[in-house]
Design an enzyme around this catalytic site. Structure first.
Site, PDB file in Angstrom:
ATOM      1  N   ASP A  26      -7.437   2.468  -8.108  1.00  0.00           N
ATOM      2  CA  ASP A  26      -7.422   4.092  -8.565  1.00  0.00           C
ATOM      3  C   ASP A  26      -7.828   4.148 -10.096  1.00  0.00           C
ATOM      4  O   ASP A  26      -7.165   3.559 -10.825  1.00  0.00           O
ATOM      5  CB  ASP A  26      -6.500   4.716  -8.172  1.00  0.00           C
ATOM      6  CG  ASP A  26      -6.709   6.238  -8.165  1.00  0.00           C
ATOM      7  OD1 ASP A  26      -7.746   6.647  -8.833  1.00  0.00           O
ATOM      8  OD2 ASP A  26      -5.975   7.129  -7.448  1.00  0.00           O
TER       9      ASP A  26
ATOM     10  N   ASN B 265       5.567   1.516  -3.192  1.00  0.00           N
ATOM     11  CA  ASN B 265       5.166   1.906  -4.483  1.00  0.00           C
ATOM     12  C   ASN B 265       5.135   0.675  -5.408  1.00  0.00           C
ATOM     13  O   ASN B 265       6.219   0.452  -6.073  1.00  0.00           O
ATOM     14  CB  ASN B 265       5.740   3.141  -5.195  1.00  0.00           C
ATOM     15  CG  ASN B 265       5.203   3.446  -6.407  1.00  0.00           C
ATOM     16  OD1 ASN B 265       4.424   2.933  -7.071  1.00  0.00           O
ATOM     17  ND2 ASN B 265       5.315   4.686  -7.032  1.00  0.00           N
TER      18      ASN B 265
ATOM     19  N   GLU C  19       0.698  -1.186   0.178  1.00  0.00           N
ATOM     20  CA  GLU C  19      -0.044  -0.055   0.158  1.00  0.00           C
ATOM     21  C   GLU C  19       0.976   1.191  -0.051  1.00  0.00           C
ATOM     22  O   GLU C  19       1.882   1.335   0.556  1.00  0.00           O
ATOM     23  CB  GLU C  19      -0.843   0.034   1.188  1.00  0.00           C
ATOM     24  CG  GLU C  19      -1.864   1.087   1.328  1.00  0.00           C
ATOM     25  CD  GLU C  19      -2.665   1.473   0.481  1.00  0.00           C
ATOM     26  OE1 GLU C  19      -3.468   0.511  -0.256  1.00  0.00           O
ATOM     27  OE2 GLU C  19      -2.560   2.797  -0.054  1.00  0.00           O
TER      28      GLU C  19
END
Lengths: 432, 252
Positions: free
Chosen positions: B152, B129, B96
């Site tokens: 997203d 990331n 995350e």
């Protein structure tokens, strides 16, 4: 590392100083130097300067050239850079065969071993491939379109290299990564099969080269990095075989700036038909020769060749397969407050031919200007002028250092500054 | 972080961290330079920090047990927690980017381990990331399942390169997945659903699971029911779009 006064975010154009580059034709029939937007070629066979012919436009490159390269067979030459164009030249006529437009600035180029594909990397981490097979006789293929080959996610790619057997394609980036990809049969459809990642560097990877000999044709990969090491890799597994820290060697020569131990490796060049690797290091006036023991799979410093007298810190290295000469250039473009906008200095080290390849005792000597093939005529063409003020190159080296760290090293913020930036955020965790 | 005993961010009744103290923005910029530590290579991942029961000390590098499931963009960790009991012997990790969300998941797992002794030892979370550092965490062919649940959507075309499923990133996912490994994607945004399906369909190293295979897979049901985001979609009576693909060997 302390904070740089780069608060106003956007990189200003002044800081983008580009290093001078050098490339040597595989049979040393010509030598090319790029400084800023200026591409200079000298024909060693004819002993004369080459004038480049580009039918597509009035000017050649419009901004700093970031990568130049000859194909392995010597038929093609590629130049590319900040003006977002890739120019592919025929080395016979020195005419520009194709100009490829890139969406972003170009940071590295490579030509496939068979000379049929040109690959280039943009500053967003995408590698593109262009089919340059000229066998179809279509010479008017100006403005060919590039197809995406692979991508390093939003990282700056610093170097591209084909493995000597042509099977693999290697790409290095500022995020410490080296990716080894199987070069596909139909590269225009993309390269999807990753063979390995070579991970171990702790700063940006700046350069790649292959060491290969008659006995070991698939070769070993060597990489140089901002972490002041040169590393040896087995690319099929991605395993790190050996690490050679050059910081100490580079520091030994530098008497004045001891506190400045930062010495990023800026360029690598393997000496053909030997297991020697020439290494250029920031702030080192000379080169380090590493010897690679392929059976023990180790790298060690064989010799440091220092360049006396002049303030010569090479920015780029080049060799050809037959000559036994190592060509070096230093210089920078876009230096403001300087009377010379695009000046480079070329030097040559000889003695790689007759001696036994692995011998530490070989007599590598820095040639005097009049001993360089092509002589003064060559220097005049490639350097822009014959004599210089030495201080210029020291300023250039300093500017290049700053520019390189601005480009490739992550900005570090102090805890206070980070806290200050966080204060303006409205999603902060409540602390009681 | 001070005064663990009377930490107000933990619920008194369940002993679990309370989500309202870990609110974060729904989006995070995957393109920005990161300032969290990243392992130099998969060999540098310290398993003893993540799975202390399996790896009591950090010098036990010879252990051959490796992480096999990765939940990319794990959010508040709902899926990990459901999977933990379903596959109690499999090591899994959530990745995350938002630091506070990661912090929440970390506390949640620790609290679950305390309240359920012996359980939830096989799950952990890391702030990273994943679009940049997947190869730093996993070796070639190490993973058998990867999850991308309600990522997203990044609607604007200019921002499509920020999507976590993209033709280029699939090359990296194919690299860390073993042949036969499965990639699970789900979204409530139809446009993104189509995009993910198209990316996977066009990739030479992935093939779709058949309907029978999907039905037989116990994990499929969890995709929409186990995650916080999935439950939210369900509450609002929304539709979901699923794409589940298998990693295959590239044809030569």
């Amino acid at each position: 590392m302390e904070d740089t006064p780069m608060e106003n975010g956007e990189t200003n154009k002044d800081s983008e100083v580009a290093p001078a580059l050098i490339a040597v034709h595989p049979t040393q029939s010509s030598v090319a130097v790029a400084v800023g937007s200026d591409l200079r070629v000298f024909d060693l066979l004819g002993g004369c300067a080459v004038s480049l012919v580009d039918d597509s436009g009035s000017s050649l490159h419009k901004d700093s050239i970031r990568a130049i390269r000859y194909g392995a067979d010597g038929k093609l030459f590629v130049s590319a850079g900040d003006d977002k164009t890739v120019k592919i030249w025929s080395t016979e006529s020195w005419r520009c065969i194709t100009t490829v437009c890139s969406e972003k600035r170009v940071s590295a180029v490579a030509i496939s071993s068979d000379g049929s594909y040109v690959c280039f990397a943009d500053k967003f981490g995408v590698v593109w491939v262009v089919d340059v097979d000229v066998s179809d006789g279509n010479q008017a293929s100006v403005n060919k379109k590039a197809a995406p080959l692979l991508s390093h996610y939003c990282s700056i790619i610093t170097s591209l290299e084909f493995s000597p057997d042509g099977r693999f394609f290697v790409s290095a980036d500022r995020d410490f990564k080296i990716r080894v990809t199987v070069f596909p049969k139909k590269p225009l459809d993309g390269a999807h099969e990753i063979q390995s990642f070579s991970l171990g560097h702790t700063e940006f990877v700046s350069c790649l080269a292959f060491v290969c000999t008659q006995e070991c044709l698939q070769g070993f990969l060597v990489s140089g990095s901002g972490d002041s090491t040169v590393r040896l890799w087995d690319i099929s597994s991605g395993s790190l075989l050996n690490t050679c820290d050059i910081r100490e060697k580079a520091g030994l020569l530098e008497s004045k700036g001891i506190e400045e131990c930062y010495g990023a490796v800026t360029n690598l060049c393997t000496i053909p038909d030997s297991t020697l690797v020439a290494v250029a290091v920031q702030s080192l006036q000379g080169i380090i020769l590493l010897s690679c023991d392929l059976s023990a799979q180790t790298l060690h410093v064989a010799k440091v060749v220092s360049i006396e007298g002049d303030a010569f810190i090479p920015t780029s290295l080049g060799t050809s397969s037959s000559s036994g000469l190592l060509w070096m250039v230093t210089g920078a473009s876009n230096l403001h407050d300087s009377q010379y906008p695009c000046v480079a200095r070329v030097k040559v080290i000889s003695g790689f031919k007759e001696s036994t390849p692995d011998s530490v005792e070989h007599g590598s000597i820095v040639l005097k200007d009049n001993e360089i093939p092509g002589g003064e005529k060559l220097l005049e063409k490639l350097q822009g002028r014959v004599s210089f003020d030495e201080n210029f190159f020291l300023t250039a080296a300093e500017a290049l250092k700053t520019s390189m760290s601005n480009l490739l090293i992550k900005k570090q913020y102090s805890t206070e500054k980070r806290e200050f930036r966080k204060r303006t955020r409205n999603d902060k965790k409540l602390k009681q | 972080m001070s005064g663990k005993e009377t930490n107000p961010t933990f619920s008194k009744s369940t002993g679990l961290p309370r989500k309202r103290f870990y609110r974060a923005r729904a989006h995070s910029n995957p393109l920005s330079d990161s300032h969290f530590p990243v392992p130099v290579s998969p060999r540098h991942v310290d398993y003893s920090v993540h799975y202390p029961q399996y790896f009591p000390s950090s010098d036990q590098v010879d252990s051959c047990k490796k992480i096999q499931f990765a939940d990319i963009g794990c959010g508040f960790g709902g899926l990990l927690i459901s999977l933990s009991t379903l596959f109690p012997e499999t090591l899994m990790i959530g990745m995350e980017l938002r630091d506070k969300v990661t912090e929440y998941v970390k506390e949640r797992i620790l609290a679950l381990r305390v309240t359920n002794p012996g359980q939830y030892q096989n799950i952990s979370v890391v702030r990273t990331n994943s679009m940049k550092y997947i190869p730093n965490y996993f070796e070639k062919g190490q993973l058998s399942k990867m999850f991308f649940l309600f990522p997203d959507p990044h609607f604007k075309e200019k921002n499509h390169r920020r999507r976590v499923i993209s033709p280029f990133l699939l090359d990296e996912y194919a690299y860390v997945l073993e042949v036969g490994g499965i990639i699970y994607t789900i979204t409530d945004v139809e446009e993104l659903g189509d995009w993910m399906k198209t990316c996977l369909e066009n990739h030479p190293m992935f093939e779709a699971l058949t309907d029978e295979e999907l039905k037989a897979d116990p994990v499929t049901k969890l995709l929409s029911s186990a995650t916080e985001e999935g439950q939210k979609v369900d509450r609002n009576g929304g539709q979901t779009f699923r794409a589940v693909y298998r990693r295959i060997a590239p044809s030569l």
